[in-house]
Design an enzyme around this catalytic site. Structure first.
Site, mmCIF file in Angstrom:
data_model
loop_
_atom_site.group_PDB
_atom_site.id
_atom_site.type_symbol
_atom_site.label_atom_id
_atom_site.label_comp_id
_atom_site.label_asym_id
_atom_site.label_seq_id
_atom_site.Cartn_x
_atom_site.Cartn_y
_atom_site.Cartn_z
ATOM 1 N N LYS A 123 -5.679 -11.066 12.181
ATOM 2 C CA LYS A 123 -5.146 -9.943 12.954
ATOM 3 C C LYS A 123 -4.876 -10.267 14.432
ATOM 4 O O LYS A 123 -3.853 -10.857 14.747
ATOM 5 C CB LYS A 123 -6.045 -8.726 12.770
ATOM 6 C CG LYS A 123 -5.976 -8.248 11.314
ATOM 7 C CD LYS A 123 -6.523 -6.880 11.052
ATOM 8 C CE LYS A 123 -6.119 -6.476 9.640
ATOM 9 N NZ LYS A 123 -7.205 -6.129 8.748
ATOM 10 N N ASP A 145 -16.974 -11.493 8.461
ATOM 11 C CA ASP A 145 -15.538 -11.226 8.407
ATOM 12 C C ASP A 145 -15.186 -10.390 9.639
ATOM 13 O O ASP A 145 -15.357 -9.174 9.642
ATOM 14 C CB ASP A 145 -15.202 -10.484 7.103
ATOM 15 C CG ASP A 145 -13.733 -10.107 7.020
ATOM 16 O OD1 ASP A 145 -12.989 -10.332 7.996
ATOM 17 O OD2 ASP A 145 -13.328 -9.572 5.962
ATOM 18 N N TYR A 151 -14.418 -4.407 2.643
ATOM 19 C CA TYR A 151 -13.015 -4.787 2.396
ATOM 20 C C TYR A 151 -12.774 -6.122 3.080
ATOM 21 O O TYR A 151 -13.044 -6.278 4.272
ATOM 22 C CB TYR A 151 -12.032 -3.744 2.951
ATOM 23 C CG TYR A 151 -10.598 -4.212 2.825
ATOM 24 C CD1 TYR A 151 -9.898 -4.072 1.620
ATOM 25 C CD2 TYR A 151 -9.955 -4.869 3.883
ATOM 26 C CE1 TYR A 151 -8.606 -4.547 1.483
ATOM 27 C CE2 TYR A 151 -8.659 -5.342 3.747
ATOM 28 C CZ TYR A 151 -7.993 -5.187 2.542
ATOM 29 O OH TYR A 151 -6.712 -5.673 2.412
ATOM 30 N N TYR A 169 0.819 -1.216 0.000
ATOM 31 C CA TYR A 169 0.000 0.000 0.000
ATOM 32 C C TYR A 169 0.854 1.268 0.000
ATOM 33 O O TYR A 169 0.601 2.196 0.769
ATOM 34 C CB TYR A 169 -0.978 -0.019 1.189
ATOM 35 C CG TYR A 169 -2.184 -0.883 0.901
ATOM 36 C CD1 TYR A 169 -3.332 -0.323 0.351
ATOM 37 C CD2 TYR A 169 -2.153 -2.250 1.129
ATOM 38 C CE1 TYR A 169 -4.427 -1.113 0.037
ATOM 39 C CE2 TYR A 169 -3.251 -3.055 0.804
ATOM 40 C CZ TYR A 169 -4.374 -2.470 0.261
ATOM 41 O OH TYR A 169 -5.460 -3.259 -0.059
HETATM 42 C C1 LIG Z 1 -7.249 -6.664 7.302
HETATM 43 C C2 LIG Z 1 -8.523 -7.294 6.894
HETATM 44 C C3 LIG Z 1 -8.534 -8.431 6.068
HETATM 45 C C4 LIG Z 1 -7.292 -8.999 5.457
HETATM 46 O O1 LIG Z 1 -6.406 -9.525 6.388
HETATM 47 P P1 LIG Z 1 -4.857 -9.694 5.984
HETATM 48 O O2 LIG Z 1 -4.266 -10.431 7.136
HETATM 49 O O3 LIG Z 1 -4.313 -8.310 5.816
HETATM 50 O O4 LIG Z 1 -4.816 -10.475 4.716
HETATM 51 C C5 LIG Z 1 -9.760 -9.008 5.790
HETATM 52 N N1 LIG Z 1 -10.892 -8.507 6.298
HETATM 53 C C6 LIG Z 1 -10.921 -7.424 7.099
HETATM 54 C C7 LIG Z 1 -12.214 -6.932 7.647
HETATM 55 C C8 LIG Z 1 -9.732 -6.773 7.410
HETATM 56 O O5 LIG Z 1 -9.758 -5.668 8.168
#
Ligand SMILES: *Cc1c(COP(=O)(O)O)cnc(C)c1O
Length: 427
Positions: free
Chosen positions: A268, A239, A151, A23
């Site tokens: 995360k 997600d 996202y 990025y």
């Molecule tokens: C950061 C994020 C992802 C992607 O995770 P990465 O470990 O960066 O591949 C997917 N969904 C959401 C909601 C995110 O914030």
């Protein structure tokens, strides 16, 4: 273990010769920060200066840096069993972490599939949802419903369900079609109605759409999404890569909304933010759709480092801290302190909105005259640089300034973060 300042300059020069950062527009962006070490909520640069990590190192660092229990757990595990393939083998850290995840996530999720980043956790969920339809004899159910501003990561499936703006426009010809609806009940219901038996499922970021600029929804929207999925007979994919493990002030955003998803994506903070680890949790119903005498109906997905023992050991240690120390409660208080500090700034001209969910606080600014709004607004990099000069690491999403610091952030640090954000709002 501080690094001399000139070593920082040298590191940045070497970096510029060999690296390509995520990025990052390398033609215009400022040089990267030479980070020498980190402790608690602070990053220490090569010249010894200190920055408050107000964005948890890209939303992942949950407890703070250098947490002794995590360091101990992962070094102990590295000495005992560093890595083994996860096809046809198993190990204690993976089993124990899966057991704990099933206990603490919203009910109904009985199976854990490990991977190593959030995008992949989403890919796995999408593939499970679709392949389950194929096994049930409904291969025409291939359209996912996703939200405007969504996202879900940067791999191809994750890009397809993500909003093309502002990141994925160039890839559109390569992505499978998705039905995109506004994040509101009526649009979602109309979308599912329109698709009928072509609908494969719905994917949402419950409560907070992170990359969209910390766009927040009420729990009632998440509940409405669940009801719409039930009505249409399709799975709800939550997600929670960002929102999981306390960020919203509850252990999970779905839990806060009283919703049980069919597939849940975690990443995360799953490892406490110290090692790459992700997971996709599924209901027994989805798992059972893959059981067959036919080996060809297996879920053919896996990665070399699936369920890496060291990462799982860190995840287990992190989850114990989350529960023992009430991390959701701590993050809620941290968010409230920052929000209070920002209240005067919220009334300033040039500020569009102050919003908060749990430990995530966003201050949305009016686009500056003659400048575009959104992620690519020139304002973002300017504000980032100004924050760093003031000792706080922020990474604005265009004209949205936000903070999401780790659970160890002190009250004084919260006030400092708020003061810097307030000052920046007047730029
Ligand atoms: C950061 C994020 C992802 C992607 O995770 P990465 O470990 O960066 O591949 C997917 N969904 C959401 C909601 C995110 O914030």
């Amino acid at each position: 273990m501080s690094v001399p300042a000139d070593r920082g300059a040298e590191l940045v020069a070497r970096d510029a010769r060999v690296l390509w950062h995520p990025y990052t527009q390398h033609a215009t962006e400022a040089a990267p920060l030479p980070v020498a070490r980190a402790q608690d909520a602070s990053l220490f640069l090569a010249d010894g200066s200190e920055l408050i990590d107000a964005i948890s190192s890209w939303w992942s660092c949950l407890h703070g840096h250098g947490r002794p229990e995590l360091v101990a757990a992962l070094s102990r595990q590295a000495a005992a069993l560093d890595h083994v393939l996860f096809a046809g083998a198993t190990h204690e850290p993976a089993v124990a972490l899966a057991e704990r995840l099933i206990e603490v996530t919203p009910g109904g999720l009985t199976r854990v599939f490990f991977s190593d980043n959030g995008s992949t956790a989403v890919e796995v969920a999408l593939k499970m949802a679709y392949q389950a339809w194929v096994h049930r004899g409904e291969p025409q159910r291939k359209v996912l419903v996703a939200l405007t501003g969504g996202y879900h990561g940067d791999t191809f499936g994750a890009m397809a369900v993500g909003d093309p703006e502002p990141f994925f426009r160039p890839f559109q010809p390569l992505l499978f079609p998705v039905l995109r609806v506004a994040p509101e009940q009526a649009s979602l219901e109309a979308g599912l109605e329109e698709l009928g038996d072509r609908a494969a499922g719905v994917i949402i970021e419950p409560l907070v759409q992170g990359a969209a600029g910390m766009v927040m929804h009420p729990p009632a929207f998440v509940a409405a999404a669940r009801a719409a999925c039930d009505c249409a007979g399709v799975p709800l994919i939550a997600d929670e890569v960002l929102t999981g493990f306390g960020r919203t002030g509850s252990l999970f955003a779905c839990g806060k909304a009283g919703v049980l998803p069919d597939l849940l994506c975690l990443g995360k903070g799953l490892s406490g933010g110290v090692l790459p680890l992700a997971a996709t949790l599924a209901t027994e119903e989805i798992y059972r759709a893959f059981l067959s005498a036919d080996r060809g109906r297996a879920f053919f997905h896996g990665h070399t480092f699936t369920a890496n023992p060291i990462a799982c050991a860190a995840g287990l240690a992190s989850l114990e801290i989350v529960l023992r120390e009430d991390v959701p409660g701590k993050l809620e208080r941290i968010g409230r302190t920052i929000e209070e500090g920002l209240a005067p700034a919220a009334r300033a001209p040039g500020v569009r909105e102050l919003r908060r969910t749990g430990g995530i606080v966003a201050l949305e600014l009016e686009p500056r005259p003659g400048e575009a709004a959104g992620y690519l607004a020139a304002l973002g990099p300017r504000l980032r640089a100004a924050a760093i000069q003031r000792g706080v690491l922020l990474r604005p999403l265009g004209n949205v300034l936000y903070a999401m610091p780790p659970a160890c952030t002190t009250e004084e640090q919260c006030r400092r973060i708020a003061a810097v954000m307030a000052e920046l709002a007047l730029f």
